[in-house]
Design an enzyme around this catalytic site. Structure first.
Site, PDB file in Angstrom:
ATOM      1  N   GLU A  47       0.854  -1.196   0.000  1.00 50.09           N
ATOM      2  CA  GLU A  47       0.000   0.000   0.000  1.00 50.09           C
ATOM      3  C   GLU A  47       0.883   1.236   0.000  1.00 50.09           C
ATOM      4  O   GLU A  47       1.607   1.489   0.967  1.00 50.09           O
ATOM      5  CB  GLU A  47      -0.903  -0.001   1.239  1.00 50.09           C
ATOM      6  CG  GLU A  47      -1.730   1.274   1.366  1.00 50.09           C
ATOM      7  CD  GLU A  47      -2.468   1.379   2.703  1.00 50.09           C
ATOM      8  OE1 GLU A  47      -2.773   0.339   3.315  1.00 50.09           O
ATOM      9  OE2 GLU A  47      -2.735   2.528   3.135  1.00 50.09           O
ATOM     10  N   ARG A  51       0.714  10.424   0.224  1.00 52.90           N
ATOM     11  CA  ARG A  51       1.100  11.475   1.176  1.00 52.90           C
ATOM     12  C   ARG A  51       2.354  12.214   0.771  1.00 52.90           C
ATOM     13  O   ARG A  51       2.840  13.067   1.517  1.00 52.90           O
ATOM     14  CB  ARG A  51       1.338  10.865   2.561  1.00 52.90           C
ATOM     15  CG  ARG A  51       0.105  10.273   3.168  1.00 52.90           C
ATOM     16  CD  ARG A  51       0.369   9.797   4.589  1.00 52.90           C
ATOM     17  NE  ARG A  51      -0.561   8.750   4.920  1.00 52.90           N
ATOM     18  CZ  ARG A  51      -0.421   7.926   5.948  1.00 52.90           C
ATOM     19  NH1 ARG A  51       0.607   8.047   6.747  1.00 52.90           N
ATOM     20  NH2 ARG A  51      -1.320   6.995   6.165  1.00 52.90           N
ATOM     21  N   THR A  74      -4.489   6.104   1.810  1.00 53.89           N
ATOM     22  CA  THR A  74      -4.833   7.484   2.147  1.00 53.89           C
ATOM     23  C   THR A  74      -5.683   8.124   1.049  1.00 53.89           C
ATOM     24  O   THR A  74      -5.499   9.295   0.716  1.00 53.89           O
ATOM     25  CB  THR A  74      -3.569   8.339   2.436  1.00 53.89           C
ATOM     26  OG1 THR A  74      -2.584   7.547   3.104  1.00 53.89           O
ATOM     27  CG2 THR A  74      -3.908   9.512   3.355  1.00 53.89           C
ATOM     28  N   LYS A 134     -11.116  -1.679   6.546  1.00 54.66           N
ATOM     29  CA  LYS A 134      -9.912  -1.324   7.290  1.00 54.66           C
ATOM     30  C   LYS A 134     -10.372  -0.873   8.675  1.00 54.66           C
ATOM     31  O   LYS A 134     -11.303  -0.069   8.787  1.00 54.66           O
ATOM     32  CB  LYS A 134      -9.191  -0.189   6.567  1.00 54.66           C
ATOM     33  CG  LYS A 134      -8.110   0.506   7.399  1.00 54.66           C
ATOM     34  CD  LYS A 134      -7.236   1.392   6.525  1.00 54.66           C
ATOM     35  CE  LYS A 134      -6.430   2.359   7.364  1.00 54.66           C
ATOM     36  NZ  LYS A 134      -5.101   2.626   6.804  1.00 54.66           N
TER      37      LYS A 134
HETATM   38  C1  3PG Z   1      -1.263   4.794   8.284  1.00 57.30           C
HETATM   39  O1  3PG Z   1      -2.165   5.043   7.513  1.00 57.30           O
HETATM   40  O2  3PG Z   1      -0.405   5.603   8.643  1.00 57.30           O
HETATM   41  C2  3PG Z   1      -1.246   3.424   8.766  1.00 57.30           C
HETATM   42  O3  3PG Z   1      -2.267   3.276   9.681  1.00 57.30           O
HETATM   43  C3  3PG Z   1       0.070   2.990   9.297  1.00 57.30           C
HETATM   44  O4  3PG Z   1       0.128   3.134  10.649  1.00 57.30           O
HETATM   45  P1  3PG Z   1       1.473   2.773  11.402  1.00 57.30           P
HETATM   46  O5  3PG Z   1       2.508   3.735  10.917  1.00 57.30           O
HETATM   47  O6  3PG Z   1       1.120   2.973  12.851  1.00 57.30           O
HETATM   48  O7  3PG Z   1       1.815   1.354  11.076  1.00 57.30           O
END
Ligand code: 3PG
Length: 217
Positions: A47, A51, A74, A134
């Site tokens: 994934e 960002r 995201t 999710k």
């Molecule tokens: C995110 O979208 O940042 C994910 O939830 C990842 O979370 P993490 O960095 O705590 O694994």
């Protein structure tokens, strides 16, 4: 694509590995070697979060890596959905779910893993036909205990929890029958990516890929 078909596609994807790396790619040059390192460690489903400015190009680059299956994370807006699909993302992930986002994913034919953290959010998505969800932010919202509690009244829902999960607590989630995979950034720490420590990332992936899970359906 209707929500039932989208969730069926997501469940098939989730069955490929217990852990989905959540990636924040800062430099395009890192995309291919990072994907190769994770695939080599046994984590083919990736994934890439939208960002960073290079995220869409990173998806394009990773989509070329043999054995990998790359999605976009995201996703917040219909435009994100369109751009992710055009870049070659095979699935989408969102921290939540809005009407506009769901409609865009259905119209574009991009299988979406929408986010939910409460019983009502899960119920609304089930009502629409989504059953692969999710669970975000997993640790902060109640962790494995909350998912265990949701499984009795909402047995149809299947979850990929994400947020605060690491090698230490992933097994607690994956031992639940309503958890199909977990997501997390711990298998691709920013410092290791920046240093080009691909062997180290493959080792983290290998440990994550070895975590047993109770259910994949
Ligand atoms: C995110 O979208 O940042 C994910 O939830 C990842 O979370 P993490 O960095 O705590 O694994």
């Amino acid at each position: 694509m209707d929500p039932q078909t989208a969730s069926a596609a997501l469940l098939e994807i989730a069955a490929r590995a217990p852990v989905v790396p959540v990636l924040v790619v800062e430099r395009l040059a890192d995309a291919a070697p990072l994907a190769q390192a994770l695939v080599a460690g046994g984590l083919p489903v990736l994934e890439v979060t939208l960002r960073t400015p290079v995220a869409l190009d990173a998806i394009r680059a990773m989509a070329e890596v043999p054995g990998g299956l790359v999605g976009a994370g995201t996703l917040l807006t219909p435009e994100d959905v369109r751009r992710a699909k055009a870049a070659g993302a095979r699935f989408g992930v969102s921290p939540g779910a809005t009407e506009a986002l769901l409609a865009a994913s259905e119209d574009e034919g991009l299988p979406l893993l929408p986010g939910a953290a409460t019983a009502s959010e899960v119920m609304r998505l089930l009502e629409r036909g989504y059953r692969a969800l999710k669970f975000f932010p997993a640790e902060q919202a109640g962790g494995a205990a909350l998912l265990k509690a949701l499984s009795a009244p909402l047995p149809l829902a299947r979850f990929c929890p994400t947020g605060g999960i690491g090698q230490n607590n992933a097994a607690a989630y994956l031992s639940l029958p309503n958890v199909v995979c977990v997501g997390g950034s711990w298998v691709a720490p920013g410092a290791m990516v920046a240093a080009g420590d691909w062997a180290g990332i493959t080792a983290l992936a290998r440990a994550a890929a070895a975590i047993e899970r109770a259910s994949a359906a």
